[in-house]
Design an enzyme around this catalytic site. Sequence first.
Site, PDB file in Angstrom:
ATOM      1  CE  LYS A 212      -4.393  -1.988   1.143  1.00  5.48           C
ATOM      2  NZ  LYS A 212      -5.379  -2.161   2.070  1.00  5.48           N
ATOM      3  NE  ARG A 252      -6.791  -8.041  -0.579  1.00  8.61           N
ATOM      4  CZ  ARG A 252      -6.331  -7.461  -1.577  1.00  8.61           C
ATOM      5  NH1 ARG A 252      -5.209  -6.572  -1.380  1.00  8.61           N
ATOM      6  NH2 ARG A 252      -7.109  -7.238  -2.686  1.00  8.61           N
TER       7      ARG A 252
HETATM    8  N1  PMM Z   1      -7.247  -4.010   0.360  1.00  8.86           N
HETATM    9  C1  PMM Z   1      -7.432  -3.799  -1.075  1.00  8.86           C
HETATM   10  C2  PMM Z   1      -8.556  -4.684  -1.594  1.00  8.86           C
HETATM   11  N2  PMM Z   1      -9.370  -5.540  -0.811  1.00  8.86           N
HETATM   12  N3  PMM Z   1      -9.929  -6.342   1.200  1.00  8.86           N
HETATM   13  C3  PMM Z   1      -9.856  -6.289   2.688  1.00  8.86           C
HETATM   14  N4  PMM Z   1     -10.708  -7.088   3.471  1.00  8.86           N
HETATM   15  N5  PMM Z   1      -8.770  -5.438   3.225  1.00  8.86           N
HETATM   16  C4  PMM Z   1      -7.922  -4.607   2.592  1.00  8.86           C
HETATM   17  O1  PMM Z   1      -7.218  -4.012   3.123  1.00  8.86           O
HETATM   18  C5  PMM Z   1      -8.059  -4.682   1.188  1.00  8.86           C
HETATM   19  C6  PMM Z   1      -9.329  -5.333   0.393  1.00  8.86           C
HETATM   20  C7  PMM Z   1      -6.624  -3.310  -1.785  1.00  8.86           C
HETATM   21  O2  PMM Z   1      -6.347  -3.851  -2.922  1.00  8.86           O
HETATM   22  P1  PMM Z   1      -5.171  -3.974  -4.004  1.00  8.86           P
HETATM   23  O3  PMM Z   1      -3.828  -3.458  -3.342  1.00  8.86           O
HETATM   24  O4  PMM Z   1      -4.849  -5.312  -4.256  1.00  8.86           O
HETATM   25  O5  PMM Z   1      -5.602  -3.139  -4.964  1.00  8.86           O
END
Ligand code: PMM
Length: 274
Positions: A212, A252
């Site tokens: 991020k 994740r």
């Molecule tokens: N971040 C992204 C997408 N989905 N879902 C959850 N539960 N928590 C997160 O922090 C989250 C998510 C951002 O996604 P990318 O960096 O793959 O675009």
Amino acid sequence: MSAGRTLVMGVVNVTPDSFSDGGRWSTTEAAVAHGRQLLADGADILDVGGESTRPGATRASLSEELDRVLPVVEALAAEGATIRVDTRRAQVARRAALAGARIINDVSGGLADDDMIGTVAGLDVDYICMHWRGFLGTGDTNAGYGDVATEVLAELVERLDACRAGGIAAERLVTDVGLGFSKTHEQNWELLRHLDRVQALGHRQLVGVSRKRFLGDLLGPDHPGGADPLARDAATQAVTALCAQQGIWAVRTHEVRANADICRVFSRLGDAPA
Ligand code: PMM
């Protein structure tokens, strides 16, 4: 599911425009192959998403999202993978569960689609309820907080209450503070310092920090990897170590192998001597 350690959820973005890997796995074949690779690297769960969540992203239509997600879920679930589907739409959640998904990840915590909570309540799936403050245009933050940890916690508890009132069993619910969603860089760090307060709610907790922007902001413009999100993998792994040490249920991540190793090390360190 539990393996006695922090689980690693590998990201399969079947999107043309996701922030860190948009377009790389946007065909069914490429996404399925990527999912297989992440499993081989040690992923416990695959996170399949058909719509970018970044600020300013144009929303995919319902049929586009279904077309992207369903064939990938079907193929990987048929091979025995545990699949989580990332969607803000109840209809996608329902169809994905029928196709074999076992976890629904809703970054809106049920706020983007009035039918989401009722739909999930009728399915045999876990539900990740993330802290969210609405769809954002490019440059919007909606990040006005007094004490960010206290306010995010209170808003998350409100959503968890709504989930339970709507019929989702408490043991099905997973919390997530939603790093990077309506939070400034400093607020993300502050939330990471207070994961224990979310743990105290008694639900499983997911942390999504992978690659991020606030990690890029910390590393700065002179970092040898430049602004490339892939250059944030070591910083991501440091947060994974923090999560593993604190007993967070799952992280994740886009890169899986090193994160999975880290979780195994912390699990071993926590074992009582024989
Ligand atoms: N971040 C992204 C997408 N989905 N879902 C959850 N539960 N928590 C997160 O922090 C989250 C998510 C951002 O996604 P990318 O960096 O793959 O675009």
